[in-house]
Design an enzyme around this catalytic site. Structure first.
Site, PDB file in Angstrom:
ATOM      1  CG  ASP A   4      -0.095  -0.057   2.524  1.00  0.00           C
ATOM      2  OD1 ASP A   4       0.334   1.016   2.989  1.00  0.00           O
ATOM      3  OD2 ASP A   4       0.129  -1.160   3.062  1.00  0.00           O
ATOM      4  CG  ASP A  26       1.602   5.131   5.664  1.00  0.00           C
ATOM      5  OD1 ASP A  26       1.116   4.202   6.352  1.00  0.00           O
ATOM      6  OD2 ASP A  26       2.043   6.168   6.165  1.00  0.00           O
TER       7      ASP A  26
END
Length: 293
Positions: A211, A213
């Site tokens: 991802d 973040d």
């Protein structure tokens, strides 16, 4: 000092087992530091002895802050492991490291605050260097194995900020860490890497990006659902990485770490023998038995 490879693999989120292993035994063990996260799976892979440990236990029962890192490293040392490969899911703090990227970590910033970080302490004090926190040789081998495994991208070198968790970052924190020059963010490589160094175990870490973040998109947040979707692909590539690494080891005679990791305690223990606490020394039998016996 062993002249053959015994590869310890610590599997992170999404990696609770490794397919393709010739399993020899599977058992839960006890250490002086308590119980490891999960059972030790002793196996053979590409002709190399392997010991696999799921960091969060099977079924992901244990959050990052509750992992018994000392027991995990002690158990691997007792099992005869010579080198440790950490595989962990993490977030990216860099545009150039999109989800699906495998990053071979070479530096850390430890922001954890509620974990036991050393095998040593009152009764036997030691200070190991963490200037270069990973084994350069093992990291290079892991990078080569990763490139042959087929992830979207393999990046060699990167700084992993370890946060306490279990919550994900705020937007302000995410931007702060980016301003510091951090590349990855995760919750599990510390104190694991520090403890591996105290146990004189060469350690390498591959961060598997899941991802962004929460810094990249306005209103975007990290969700477990999104992370799990990326983990599925990452897990298959991680299994291929481990197989490739084992094959490389099978074709490479093992010599002592060029970084001197297997002898780091020679110059780290500051408490003279006559002042060392016998009870603590007994607990250090596996980790530091080479120098305190």
């Amino acid at each position: 000092m062993s002249d053959r490879w015994v590869l310890g693999i610590i599997g992170g989120s999404g990696l609770y087992q490794l397919d393709g292993l010739e399993v020899l035994s599977k058992e839960r063990v006890h250490t002086p530091w308590g119980e490891p996260s999960g059972p030790l799976v002793k196996a053979r892979l590409e002709g190399v002895d392997v010991v696999f440990l799921p960091r969060h236990d099977e079924g992901h029962r244990i959050p990052p802050g509750a992992i018994n890192y000392r027991a995990n490293i002690d158990a691997l040392k007792r099992a005869g492991v010579t080198d440790v490969l950490s595989l962990s899911a993490c977030g990216s703090l860099r545009e150039s490291l999109p989800p699906g990227t495998f990053v071979v970590v070479d530096q850390y910033v430890d922001r954890t605050f509620a974990r036991e970080k050393s095998f040593f302490g009152e009764g036997c004090v030691a200070h190991v260097s963490m200037a270069r926190p990973v084994c350069a040789r093992l990291s290079a081998m892991a990078a080569g194995a990763a490139r042959a495994a087929g992830p979207k991208k393999v990046h060699e070198g990167g700084t992993y900020l370890v946060m306490e968790g279990p919550q994900f970052s705020t937007v302000a924190e995410s931007h702060l860490y980016r301003s510091w020059g951090m590349d990855l963010i995760g919750m599990t490589n510390m104190p694991e890497a520090k403890l591996a160094r105290e146990a004189e175990l060469p350690y390498a870490s591959v961060g598997m990006v899941t991802d962004w973040d929460c810094w990249k998109f306005e209103g975007a947040e990290v969700s477990v659902t999104d992370v799990l979707a990326v983990l599925k692909d990452n897990a298959a590539n991680a299994a291929a990485l481990v197989r490739n690494l084992a094959a490389t080891m099978a074709a490479t005679p093992r010599t002592p770490s060029p970084d001197g990791i297997e002898t780091v305690l020679d110059t780290a223990i500051i408490t003279p023998p006559e002042h060392r606490e016998p009870e603590l020394l007994a607990k250090l039998d596996a980790v530091a038995g080479r120098v305190i016996s």
